[in-house]
Design an enzyme around this catalytic site. Sequence first.
Site, mmCIF file in Angstrom:
data_model
loop_
_atom_site.group_PDB
_atom_site.id
_atom_site.type_symbol
_atom_site.label_atom_id
_atom_site.label_comp_id
_atom_site.label_asym_id
_atom_site.label_seq_id
_atom_site.Cartn_x
_atom_site.Cartn_y
_atom_site.Cartn_z
ATOM 1 N N MET A 30 0.838 -1.203 0.000
ATOM 2 C CA MET A 30 0.000 0.000 0.000
ATOM 3 C C MET A 30 0.877 1.259 0.000
ATOM 4 S SD MET A 30 -3.403 -0.977 2.080
ATOM 5 C CE MET A 30 -2.778 -0.710 3.714
ATOM 6 N N ALA A 32 4.078 3.996 0.912
ATOM 7 C CA ALA A 32 4.789 4.533 2.088
ATOM 8 C C ALA A 32 5.829 3.492 2.511
ATOM 9 C CB ALA A 32 3.842 4.884 3.229
ATOM 10 N N HIS A 34 9.110 1.143 3.280
ATOM 11 C CA HIS A 34 10.250 1.161 4.206
ATOM 12 C C HIS A 34 11.057 -0.114 3.967
ATOM 13 C CE1 HIS A 34 7.737 -1.691 6.313
ATOM 14 N NE2 HIS A 34 6.788 -0.791 6.438
ATOM 15 N N HIS A 37 9.292 -3.506 3.414
ATOM 16 C CA HIS A 37 8.822 -3.771 2.050
ATOM 17 C C HIS A 37 10.001 -4.137 1.138
ATOM 18 C CE1 HIS A 37 5.664 -0.743 3.420
ATOM 19 N NE2 HIS A 37 4.906 -1.734 3.028
ATOM 20 N N SER A 188 4.286 1.380 7.809
ATOM 21 C CA SER A 188 3.968 2.686 7.220
ATOM 22 C C SER A 188 3.276 3.568 8.255
ATOM 23 C CB SER A 188 3.061 2.510 6.008
ATOM 24 O OG SER A 188 3.640 1.596 5.111
HETATM 25 P P1 AMP Z 1 1.482 -2.912 3.445
HETATM 26 O O1 AMP Z 1 2.049 -1.871 2.536
HETATM 27 O O2 AMP Z 1 1.436 -2.502 4.870
HETATM 28 O O3 AMP Z 1 0.204 -3.500 2.936
HETATM 29 O O4 AMP Z 1 2.534 -4.113 3.427
HETATM 30 C C1 AMP Z 1 2.903 -4.741 2.220
HETATM 31 C C2 AMP Z 1 3.661 -5.995 2.554
HETATM 32 O O5 AMP Z 1 4.832 -5.670 3.294
HETATM 33 C C3 AMP Z 1 2.845 -6.957 3.433
HETATM 34 O O6 AMP Z 1 3.063 -8.282 2.992
HETATM 35 C C4 AMP Z 1 3.433 -6.714 4.798
HETATM 36 O O7 AMP Z 1 3.307 -7.828 5.655
HETATM 37 C C5 AMP Z 1 4.888 -6.449 4.455
HETATM 38 N N1 AMP Z 1 5.539 -5.731 5.552
HETATM 39 C C6 AMP Z 1 5.110 -4.588 6.154
HETATM 40 N N2 AMP Z 1 5.929 -4.249 7.167
HETATM 41 C C7 AMP Z 1 6.911 -5.195 7.212
HETATM 42 C C8 AMP Z 1 8.047 -5.413 8.041
HETATM 43 N N3 AMP Z 1 8.350 -4.587 9.037
HETATM 44 N N4 AMP Z 1 8.833 -6.486 7.788
HETATM 45 C C9 AMP Z 1 8.523 -7.338 6.787
HETATM 46 N N5 AMP Z 1 7.457 -7.199 5.967
HETATM 47 C C10 AMP Z 1 6.664 -6.145 6.177
#
Ligand code: AMP
Length: 281
Positions: A30, A32, A34, A37, A188
């Site tokens: 989604m 933002a 870091h 990701h 994020s």
């Molecule tokens: P999001 O943008 O929050 O939907 O996350 C996208 C993907 O990145 C999802 O599969 C999350 O589980 C993964 N993700 C987010 N934060 C972390 C983290 N700190 N360590 C590893 N994977 C992450």
Amino acid sequence: MDIIEKIADLQPILKDFLDRGLKIGFVPTMGALHQGHISLVEKAKKENQKVVVSIFVNPTQFNNPDDLKKYPRMPETDFKLLERAETDVIFFPDENEIYPPGYQKAEEFNFGNLEKVMEGKFRPGHFKGVAEVVSRLFEIVTPHRAYFGEKDFQQLAVIRELVRTKNFPVEIIGCPTIREADGLAMSSRNLLLSAEMRKEAAKISKALFHFREQWKSKPLAEVKKEAISMIESSGKLRVEYIEVADAKTLELLDVWNGSITQRCLTAVQAGNIRLIDNVQL
Ligand code: AMP
């Protein structure tokens, strides 16, 4: 690196990859972005010839409209990070592209216990929205492998179940949680924390690590109490839940039966920002 907004523009690129027999690794996000990701992108890069990353803030998985409104968006910075990580294609659709006018959900998803406990209980409808967008993205991107973080452990379990029941021809790869130096799981949503709350938030992982060290020597209820008071010690954070669950079925456990892998999962309210984290016990 291609930055693509339209499915019609993505299709010939993917067709070319597939015609050339190249394996496609896919990282849905989604934005933002870091290092959490980026660790997924790096793993995808190692295991596949081409890597597609999607950036789409999916409205159907937000049960709280305010959370959706304030979700951080910074595509230009994201593009730079992804370029540096040698991403091949960024898919950056708008809502109309994913849910076009006249779009009808193929069906209601049902994940039983997996969507009833913890995140499912506190964020009604959240996992149906996650399953909806991930299904759409799998249909569009047709990846060989897709990478998800253990940071969202329950989401990973739901997606494995989605793939199992719908027979999506994709291999799901779970990746370890990447943390800040003080232990806070990268997210994020951390960007939305005040400096004071950001400092407080380090207590969440400390409590989980405490749990991991102590759970064998004490009753779970006692360790739970200790973990909650560690997190809530200054009255700034509030624990929504802290549970021990079977890592496969996410069935909640009161005692360890000695044979299964357990995970400790928590959600914490830091002011109006909700943070989640978990560890393997
Ligand atoms: P999001 O943008 O929050 O939907 O996350 C996208 C993907 O990145 C999802 O599969 C999350 O589980 C993964 N993700 C987010 N934060 C972390 C983290 N700190 N360590 C590893 N994977 C992450």
